[in-house]
Design a protein around this motif. Structure first.
Motif, PDB file in Angstrom:
ATOM      1  N   CYS A  94       0.843  -1.199   0.000  1.00 54.05           N
ATOM      2  CA  CYS A  94       0.000   0.000   0.000  1.00 54.05           C
ATOM      3  C   CYS A  94       0.879   1.250   0.000  1.00 54.05           C
ATOM      4  CB  CYS A  94      -0.904  -0.027   1.222  1.00 54.05           C
ATOM      5  SG  CYS A  94      -1.924   1.449   1.411  1.00 54.05           S
ATOM      6  N   LEU A  95       0.510   2.221  -0.804  1.00 53.56           N
ATOM      7  CA  LEU A  95       1.276   3.463  -0.896  1.00 53.56           C
ATOM      8  C   LEU A  95       1.240   4.234   0.421  1.00 53.56           C
ATOM      9  CD1 LEU A  95       2.898   5.299  -2.853  1.00 53.56           C
ATOM     10  CD2 LEU A  95       0.746   6.459  -3.337  1.00 53.56           C
ATOM     11  N   SER A  96       0.122   4.157   1.158  1.00 55.15           N
ATOM     12  CA  SER A  96      -0.019   4.925   2.404  1.00 55.15           C
ATOM     13  C   SER A  96       0.593   4.225   3.608  1.00 55.15           C
ATOM     14  CB  SER A  96      -1.494   5.197   2.696  1.00 55.15           C
ATOM     15  OG  SER A  96      -2.016   6.086   1.768  1.00 55.15           O
ATOM     16  N   CYS A  97       0.093   3.039   3.932  1.00 57.82           N
ATOM     17  CA  CYS A  97       0.533   2.363   5.164  1.00 57.82           C
ATOM     18  C   CYS A  97       1.710   1.413   4.945  1.00 57.82           C
ATOM     19  CB  CYS A  97      -0.630   1.607   5.802  1.00 57.82           C
ATOM     20  SG  CYS A  97      -1.205   0.159   4.864  1.00 57.82           S
ATOM     21  N   GLU A  98       2.066   1.159   3.692  1.00 57.34           N
ATOM     22  CA  GLU A  98       3.168   0.286   3.297  1.00 57.34           C
ATOM     23  C   GLU A  98       3.003  -1.167   3.742  1.00 57.34           C
ATOM     24  OE1 GLU A  98       7.002   1.957   4.094  1.00 57.34           O
ATOM     25  OE2 GLU A  98       6.576   3.728   2.874  1.00 57.34           O
ATOM     26  N   LYS A  99       1.757  -1.567   4.035  1.00 55.19           N
ATOM     27  CA  LYS A  99       1.474  -2.962   4.366  1.00 55.19           C
ATOM     28  C   LYS A  99       1.523  -3.764   3.067  1.00 55.19           C
ATOM     29  CE  LYS A  99      -2.501  -4.866   4.535  1.00 55.19           C
ATOM     30  NZ  LYS A  99      -3.748  -5.284   4.359  1.00 55.19           N
ATOM     31  N   PRO A 100       2.293  -4.869   3.036  1.00 54.86           N
ATOM     32  CA  PRO A 100       2.338  -5.682   1.812  1.00 54.86           C
ATOM     33  C   PRO A 100       0.964  -6.265   1.484  1.00 54.86           C
ATOM     34  CG  PRO A 100       4.089  -6.300   3.335  1.00 54.86           C
ATOM     35  CD  PRO A 100       3.182  -5.370   4.070  1.00 54.86           C
ATOM     36  N   PHE A 101       0.645  -6.289   0.201  1.00 50.64           N
ATOM     37  CA  PHE A 101      -0.612  -6.876  -0.233  1.00 50.64           C
ATOM     38  C   PHE A 101      -0.524  -8.390  -0.145  1.00 50.64           C
ATOM     39  CE2 PHE A 101      -0.762  -2.964  -3.094  1.00 50.64           C
ATOM     40  CZ  PHE A 101      -1.615  -2.267  -2.254  1.00 50.64           C
ATOM     41  N   ILE A 102      -1.669  -9.013   0.111  1.00 51.96           N
ATOM     42  CA  ILE A 102      -1.775 -10.466   0.183  1.00 51.96           C
ATOM     43  C   ILE A 102      -2.421 -10.952  -1.104  1.00 51.96           C
ATOM     44  CG2 ILE A 102      -2.799 -12.389   1.459  1.00 51.96           C
ATOM     45  CD1 ILE A 102      -2.853 -10.460   3.907  1.00 51.96           C
ATOM     46  N   HIS A 103      -1.982 -12.119  -1.578  1.00 50.78           N
ATOM     47  CA  HIS A 103      -2.520 -12.690  -2.818  1.00 50.78           C
ATOM     48  C   HIS A 103      -4.045 -12.714  -2.777  1.00 50.78           C
ATOM     49  CE1 HIS A 103      -2.658 -15.079  -6.426  1.00 50.78           C
ATOM     50  NE2 HIS A 103      -3.295 -16.070  -5.805  1.00 50.78           N
ATOM     51  N   LEU A 121      -7.741  -1.376   1.030  1.00 47.85           N
ATOM     52  CA  LEU A 121      -9.110  -0.838   1.122  1.00 47.85           C
ATOM     53  C   LEU A 121      -9.259   0.186   2.241  1.00 47.85           C
ATOM     54  CD1 LEU A 121     -11.297  -4.015   0.453  1.00 47.85           C
ATOM     55  CD2 LEU A 121     -10.613  -2.223  -1.144  1.00 47.85           C
ATOM     56  N   SER A 122      -8.643  -0.066   3.398  1.00 45.68           N
ATOM     57  CA  SER A 122      -8.798   0.877   4.512  1.00 45.68           C
ATOM     58  C   SER A 122      -8.113   2.211   4.225  1.00 45.68           C
ATOM     59  CB  SER A 122      -8.293   0.270   5.820  1.00 45.68           C
ATOM     60  OG  SER A 122      -6.932  -0.069   5.720  1.00 45.68           O
ATOM     61  N   CYS A 123      -6.961   2.192   3.606  1.00 45.94           N
ATOM     62  CA  CYS A 123      -6.275   3.443   3.275  1.00 45.94           C
ATOM     63  C   CYS A 123      -6.994   4.191   2.148  1.00 45.94           C
ATOM     64  CB  CYS A 123      -4.818   3.192   2.896  1.00 45.94           C
ATOM     65  SG  CYS A 123      -3.791   2.706   4.308  1.00 45.94           S
ATOM     66  N   TRP A 124      -7.629   3.464   1.248  1.00 49.13           N
ATOM     67  CA  TRP A 124      -8.367   4.098   0.156  1.00 49.13           C
ATOM     68  C   TRP A 124      -9.504   4.950   0.723  1.00 49.13           C
ATOM     69  CZ3 TRP A 124      -7.859   5.280  -4.743  1.00 49.13           C
ATOM     70  CH2 TRP A 124      -8.984   5.666  -5.477  1.00 49.13           C
ATOM     71  N   GLU A 125     -10.168   4.431   1.743  1.00 49.89           N
ATOM     72  CA  GLU A 125     -11.275   5.172   2.356  1.00 49.89           C
ATOM     73  C   GLU A 125     -10.776   6.468   3.009  1.00 49.89           C
ATOM     74  OE1 GLU A 125     -14.469   4.389   2.016  1.00 49.89           O
ATOM     75  OE2 GLU A 125     -13.836   2.672   0.806  1.00 49.89           O
ATOM     76  N   LYS A 126      -9.546   6.465   3.517  1.00 47.94           N
ATOM     77  CA  LYS A 126      -8.981   7.629   4.207  1.00 47.94           C
ATOM     78  C   LYS A 126      -8.343   8.635   3.245  1.00 47.94           C
ATOM     79  CE  LYS A 126      -7.736   4.600   8.017  1.00 47.94           C
ATOM     80  NZ  LYS A 126      -6.607   3.960   8.686  1.00 47.94           N
ATOM     81  N   GLN A 127      -8.108   8.246   1.993  1.00 50.13           N
ATOM     82  CA  GLN A 127      -7.404   9.090   1.024  1.00 50.13           C
ATOM     83  C   GLN A 127      -8.214  10.319   0.642  1.00 50.13           C
ATOM     84  OE1 GLN A 127      -4.322   9.115  -0.552  1.00 50.13           O
ATOM     85  NE2 GLN A 127      -3.903   7.600   1.020  1.00 50.13           N
ATOM     86  N   ASP A 128      -7.479  11.412   0.419  1.00 53.30           N
ATOM     87  CA  ASP A 128      -8.109  12.583  -0.193  1.00 53.30           C
ATOM     88  C   ASP A 128      -8.446  12.190  -1.612  1.00 53.30           C
ATOM     89  OD1 ASP A 128      -7.645  14.087   2.100  1.00 53.30           O
ATOM     90  OD2 ASP A 128      -5.695  14.811   1.377  1.00 53.30           O
ATOM     91  N   LYS A 129      -9.656  12.396  -2.004  1.00 55.41           N
ATOM     92  CA  LYS A 129     -10.074  12.011  -3.351  1.00 55.41           C
ATOM     93  C   LYS A 129      -9.589  13.070  -4.343  1.00 55.41           C
ATOM     94  CE  LYS A 129     -12.127   8.483  -1.662  1.00 55.41           C
ATOM     95  NZ  LYS A 129     -11.232   7.540  -1.123  1.00 55.41           N
ATOM     96  N   GLN A 130      -8.445  12.780  -4.942  1.00 55.56           N
ATOM     97  CA  GLN A 130      -7.870  13.666  -5.954  1.00 55.56           C
ATOM     98  C   GLN A 130      -8.512  13.363  -7.289  1.00 55.56           C
ATOM     99  OE1 GLN A 130      -3.626  13.235  -6.036  1.00 55.56           O
ATOM    100  NE2 GLN A 130      -3.404  13.582  -3.846  1.00 55.56           N
ATOM    101  N   GLU A 131      -8.491  14.334  -8.154  1.00 55.30           N
ATOM    102  CA  GLU A 131      -8.984  14.130  -9.518  1.00 55.30           C
ATOM    103  C   GLU A 131      -8.022  13.153 -10.194  1.00 55.30           C
ATOM    104  OE1 GLU A 131     -11.451  15.521 -12.889  1.00 55.30           O
ATOM    105  OE2 GLU A 131     -11.464  16.381 -10.908  1.00 55.30           O
TER     106      GLU A 131
END
Length: 180
Positions: free
Chosen positions: A12-21, A43-53
């Motif tokens: 994840c770009l925000s929390c840097e948690k590795p993705f699981i298969h 998914l959790s970081c996506w909800e917290k993201q500023d919604k950029q264009e």
């Protein structure tokens, strides 16, 4: 403008948690006049993201190529399937001989890695322990001092089950399983 969209990231770009298969993730493409940039989020970081264009955004499953490759190897290895079929059947000497023979061939193909060999007794033979490199499973194979004729019969059965014809008097022995 150069358009080059990278593959998804492994974390994840925000929390840097590795993705699981096969985990659900969000990806988006942000663009400037000079370049486009891909960003991947859990998914959790996506909800917290500023919604950029963004130029594009989508939800998809993360596919770990190493896991996918292992899954494909399992599906594509008839010899490996034959080994596990012989292990799951009743423990007749012939099925043990087939399991022993296929384990030796899988070791040569570097699918099985030998980790230990233990002598049981002179009469009962020995046990070989392997790690299945595809799924990291520990496997135990017995060799109760098979005779040459038992191994020849096991070889014929292996060739038949794999769809090959058994070796005949006139065939080239190098074209088939010749040694264990």
């Amino acid at each position: 403008m150069k358009i080059s969209i990278s593959r998804n990231g492994i974390k994840c770009l925000s929390c840097e948690k590795p993705f699981i298969h096969e985990e659900w993730i969000w990806s988006r493409i942000l663009g400037t006049k000079k370049e486009w940039q891909r960003q991947d989020f859990c998914l959790s970081c996506w909800e917290k993201q500023d919604k950029q264009e963004s130029i594009s955004q989508w939800r998809h499953r993360y596919i770990d190529t190493k896991v996918k490759r292992k899954e494909q190897e399992v599906e594509d290895s008839p010899l490996r399937k034959l080994f596990y079929e012989s292990v799951e059947k009743e423990h007749s000497r012939m099925e043990l001989a087939i399991a022993f023979l296929t384990s030796q061939l899988l070791r040569r193909e570097k699918i099985f890695k030998k980790i230990k060999e233990m002598a049981i007794s002179q009469r009962d033979g020995y046990i070989i322990m392997y790690i299945d490199c595809v799924d990291d499973r520990v496997i135990e194979v017995r060799d109760p001092n098979f005779s040459f004729s038992e191994m020849e019969e096991a070889k014929k059965i292996v060739l038949e089950r794999l769809g090959d014809k058994p070796e005949t008097e006139n065939s080239n022995p190098q074209d088939s399983i010749s040694h264990v």
